[in-house]
Design a protein around this motif. Structure first.
Motif, PDB file in Angstrom:
ATOM      1  N   THR A   1     157.028  56.015  11.695  1.00 55.98           N
ATOM      2  CA  THR A   1     155.623  55.654  11.442  1.00 55.98           C
ATOM      3  C   THR A   1     155.399  54.170  11.699  1.00 55.98           C
ATOM      4  N   ALA A   2     156.352  53.338  11.299  1.00 57.05           N
ATOM      5  CA  ALA A   2     156.247  51.903  11.574  1.00 57.05           C
ATOM      6  C   ALA A   2     156.207  51.635  13.077  1.00 57.05           C
ATOM      7  N   VAL A   3     156.955  52.437  13.846  1.00 53.71           N
ATOM      8  CA  VAL A   3     156.927  52.304  15.303  1.00 53.71           C
ATOM      9  C   VAL A   3     155.527  52.590  15.826  1.00 53.71           C
ATOM     10  N   ALA A   4     154.876  53.586  15.270  1.00 54.57           N
ATOM     11  CA  ALA A   4     153.519  53.928  15.701  1.00 54.57           C
ATOM     12  C   ALA A   4     152.556  52.762  15.474  1.00 54.57           C
ATOM     13  N   TYR A   5     152.605  52.165  14.272  1.00 55.10           N
ATOM     14  CA  TYR A   5     151.722  51.031  13.981  1.00 55.10           C
ATOM     15  C   TYR A   5     152.013  49.855  14.915  1.00 55.10           C
ATOM     16  N   TYR A   6     153.289  49.590  15.127  1.00 53.58           N
ATOM     17  CA  TYR A   6     153.676  48.461  15.972  1.00 53.58           C
ATOM     18  C   TYR A   6     153.318  48.719  17.429  1.00 53.58           C
TER      19      TYR A   6
ATOM     20  N   ALA B   1     144.155  52.909   8.555  1.00 60.15           N
ATOM     21  CA  ALA B   1     145.593  52.658   8.365  1.00 60.15           C
ATOM     22  C   ALA B   1     146.136  51.729   9.449  1.00 60.15           C
ATOM     23  N   TYR B   2     145.719  51.953  10.680  1.00 62.16           N
ATOM     24  CA  TYR B   2     146.196  51.097  11.769  1.00 62.16           C
ATOM     25  C   TYR B   2     145.600  49.695  11.666  1.00 62.16           C
ATOM     26  N   ALA B   3     144.359  49.589  11.214  1.00 61.82           N
ATOM     27  CA  ALA B   3     143.770  48.262  11.017  1.00 61.82           C
ATOM     28  C   ALA B   3     144.554  47.466   9.983  1.00 61.82           C
ATOM     29  N   ALA B   4     145.020  48.152   8.940  1.00 61.11           N
ATOM     30  CA  ALA B   4     145.772  47.484   7.873  1.00 61.11           C
ATOM     31  C   ALA B   4     147.177  47.084   8.324  1.00 61.11           C
ATOM     32  N   HIS B   5     147.819  47.907   9.151  1.00 67.54           N
ATOM     33  CA  HIS B   5     149.219  47.672   9.491  1.00 67.54           C
ATOM     34  C   HIS B   5     149.438  47.075  10.879  1.00 67.54           C
ATOM     35  N   SER B   6     148.448  47.140  11.762  1.00 75.11           N
ATOM     36  CA  SER B   6     148.638  46.681  13.140  1.00 75.11           C
ATOM     37  C   SER B   6     148.022  45.319  13.438  1.00 75.11           C
TER      38      SER B   6
ATOM     39  N   ILE C   1     146.396  59.795  18.885  1.00 73.63           N
ATOM     40  CA  ILE C   1     146.899  59.422  17.561  1.00 73.63           C
ATOM     41  C   ILE C   1     146.568  60.498  16.541  1.00 73.63           C
ATOM     42  N   ARG C   2     145.348  60.975  16.581  1.00 70.43           N
ATOM     43  CA  ARG C   2     144.907  61.950  15.581  1.00 70.43           C
ATOM     44  C   ARG C   2     145.469  63.348  15.861  1.00 70.43           C
ATOM     45  N   LEU C   3     145.603  63.708  17.134  1.00 68.68           N
ATOM     46  CA  LEU C   3     146.111  65.033  17.472  1.00 68.68           C
ATOM     47  C   LEU C   3     147.614  65.152  17.246  1.00 68.68           C
ATOM     48  N   LEU C   4     148.346  64.057  17.453  1.00 70.98           N
ATOM     49  CA  LEU C   4     149.796  64.084  17.264  1.00 70.98           C
ATOM     50  C   LEU C   4     150.209  63.721  15.850  1.00 70.98           C
ATOM     51  N   GLY C   5     149.463  62.827  15.202  1.00 71.69           N
ATOM     52  CA  GLY C   5     149.886  62.314  13.902  1.00 71.69           C
ATOM     53  C   GLY C   5     150.877  61.172  14.077  1.00 71.69           C
ATOM     54  N   PRO C   6     151.074  60.350  13.041  1.00 70.37           N
ATOM     55  CA  PRO C   6     151.929  59.165  13.181  1.00 70.37           C
ATOM     56  C   PRO C   6     153.354  59.462  13.626  1.00 70.37           C
ATOM     57  N   ARG C   7     153.980  60.540  13.093  1.00 68.68           N
ATOM     58  CA  ARG C   7     155.383  60.808  13.441  1.00 68.68           C
ATOM     59  C   ARG C   7     155.533  61.143  14.922  1.00 68.68           C
ATOM     60  N   TYR C   8     154.718  62.054  15.412  1.00 63.73           N
ATOM     61  CA  TYR C   8     154.860  62.461  16.810  1.00 63.73           C
ATOM     62  C   TYR C   8     154.304  61.412  17.770  1.00 63.73           C
TER      63      TYR C   8
ATOM     64  N   GLY D   1     145.674  72.905  22.902  1.00 65.04           N
ATOM     65  CA  GLY D   1     146.672  73.608  22.114  1.00 65.04           C
ATOM     66  C   GLY D   1     148.101  73.334  22.522  1.00 65.04           C
ATOM     67  N   GLY D   2     148.307  72.584  23.592  1.00 66.21           N
ATOM     68  CA  GLY D   2     149.651  72.212  23.986  1.00 66.21           C
ATOM     69  C   GLY D   2     150.200  71.129  23.072  1.00 66.21           C
ATOM     70  N   GLY D   3     151.487  71.066  22.965  1.00 68.16           N
ATOM     71  CA  GLY D   3     152.101  70.049  22.122  1.00 68.16           C
ATOM     72  C   GLY D   3     152.579  68.864  22.928  1.00 68.16           C
ATOM     73  N   LEU D   4     153.452  68.080  22.325  1.00 66.31           N
ATOM     74  CA  LEU D   4     153.991  66.882  22.971  1.00 66.31           C
ATOM     75  C   LEU D   4     154.720  67.231  24.266  1.00 66.31           C
ATOM     76  N   ILE D   5     155.476  68.317  24.289  1.00 63.34           N
ATOM     77  CA  ILE D   5     156.230  68.709  25.476  1.00 63.34           C
ATOM     78  C   ILE D   5     155.292  69.029  26.628  1.00 63.34           C
ATOM     79  N   ALA D   6     154.230  69.745  26.360  1.00 63.43           N
ATOM     80  CA  ALA D   6     153.262  70.071  27.411  1.00 63.43           C
ATOM     81  C   ALA D   6     152.614  68.811  27.976  1.00 63.43           C
ATOM     82  N   ALA D   7     152.324  67.838  27.112  1.00 61.77           N
ATOM     83  CA  ALA D   7     151.724  66.588  27.559  1.00 61.77           C
ATOM     84  C   ALA D   7     152.682  65.812  28.454  1.00 61.77           C
ATOM     85  N   VAL D   8     153.956  65.746  28.075  1.00 58.84           N
ATOM     86  CA  VAL D   8     154.955  65.049  28.884  1.00 58.84           C
ATOM     87  C   VAL D   8     155.141  65.753  30.226  1.00 58.84           C
ATOM     88  N   THR D   9     155.091  67.076  30.236  1.00 58.40           N
ATOM     89  CA  THR D   9     155.217  67.847  31.485  1.00 58.40           C
ATOM     90  C   THR D   9     154.076  67.529  32.438  1.00 58.40           C
TER      91      THR D   9
END
Length: 369
Positions: free
Chosen positions: A270-275, A349-354, A46-53, A193-201
């Motif tokens: 971001t709402a998807v992340a909380y949910y 933030a997640y405690a408040a919204h989740s 969560i912290r390494l990707l941020g809410p959007r990613y 240092g890898g991003g989302l693509i590296a993690a999915v790979t």
């Protein structure tokens, strides 16, 4: 003779019930360890990707969950028909069930993988309606994830010799071991240092490795599975049974995941992340029913292949009572610890919204369980 026969029949239920419970125990251990790995890894992700990613990561998992139905239900079908063959001590027929099921799973799953590969960008732009800055990443991630999806579809059939022999110790070690490696690989790749693509790979490669290990272990248990053999007369019953399972499972998958897609279109990523965090936490109640359901299918098949219907009914009733007694205290505990858990696990933030979505979802998940 009747008394002896009755006595023998009476001992079948505890024997098979015990085997199912042992299998369920192994499955539960695997799920708990996977969940523990997820609980440990998710705060970092969560912290390494941020809410959007992180929201995008959750959506990719949802989409791959949907296309998992493309295996035509062959995982369950191969377990059912493989158990019938094993109960009748027919290794050649069991091997044919495995490979005919592999062919039936691989054909549509392969076509879906190809479709995902070439249709990834339209899916990201049209179906998900993502921000332009996320479309490229989403399309590439979806293409790579489709490879892992195909490997999981094949692995779900190649483990049949383990399943029908109730060797859940082996099956869980391979399946859950692969799942834990996938969960752990994401924060490690991101931290390096890898991003989302590296993690999915990394996750896709682990899925391929898991399928290969399933094949090797199944061959050791049942050498007749090599070389491959396919029987045309098995196609129709396998497809008929598998499609019924797809209809049931497909309805479940659609109803439990469509909310994230609706949120993405009507609110924000971001709402998807909380949910998604709330839904993942609520899913902890599924551990026990899923654990028991897996060995229950071959257990039923083995009993019914021998016309032991009374024993099958008795086993089902016993397991259902155990399930009901376990769920009540579990729900009570989750209601109490929800908000402080989210505070520590995912942040303020997640405690408040989740928390509120979690409390609503837990009621539905408990009813489903």
């Amino acid at each position: 003779v009747m008394r002896t026969h009755s006595k023998q029949r009476g001992h079948e239920t505890p024997g098979m019930t015990g085997a199912v419970l042992r299998g369920g125990g192994w499955s539960a251990v695997g799920q708990v360890l996977t969940l523990a790995a997820s609980l440990l890894a998710t705060p970092f992700v969560i912290r390494l990707l941020g809410p959007r990613y992180y929201g995008l990561f959750a959506l990719l998992n949802v989409l791959i969950g949907y296309v998992a139905l493309a295996d035509l239900g062959m995982s369950a079908a191969s377990s059912k028909f493989g158990a019938d063959a094993y109960a009748k001590r027919d290794p050649d027929h069991e091997a044919s069930v495995v490979w005919t099921s592999v062919l039936l799973a691989a054909t549509p799953a392969g076509l879906v993988s190809v479709g995902l590969w070439f249709g990834a960008r339209p899916i990201a732009e049209g179906l998900l309606d993502l921000d332009p800055g996320l479309v490229g990443t989403a399309a590439t991630g979806l293409r790579i994830a489709s490879i892992g999806f195909l490997a999981r579809a094949l692995g779900g059939v190649l483990n049949t010799p383990q399943v029908v022999r109730m060797r859940w110790d082996l099956n869980v070690r391979i399946t859950s071991g692969g799942a834990i490696l996938q969960v752990a690989s994401v924060p490690v790749v991101l931290a390096l240092g890898g991003g989302l693509i590296a993690a999915v790979t990394a996750s896709a490669l682990i899925s391929v490795l898991t399928a290969v290990v399933h094949m090797l272990v199944s061959y050791r248990l049942q050498p007749a599975v090599w070389p491959p053999s396919i029987r045309r007369r098995l196609v129709r019953p396998l497809v008929r049974y598998g499609l019924a399972m797809v209809l049931s499972y497909g309805t479940f998958i659609f109803m439990t995941n469509v909310d994230r897609i609706i949120l993405a279109r009507m609110d924000s990523i971001t709402a998807v992340a909380y949910y998604a965090v709330a839904a993942a936490a609520a899913a902890v109640l599924n551990i026990m029913p899923y654990a028991v359901a897996q060995p229950l299918l071959p257990g039923f098949s083995l009993l019914l292949a021998k016309e032991q219907r009374a024993e099958a009914r008795g086993m089902y009733a016993t397991l259902l009572r155990i399930m009901a007694l376990a769920l009540i205290p579990a729900v009570a505990v989750l209601f109490v610890v929800a908000r402080p858990f989210f505070e520590v696990w995912a942040g303020t933030a997640y405690a408040a919204h989740s928390t509120v979505p979690f409390l609503i979802l837990i009621v539905g998940v408990a009813a489903n369980a």
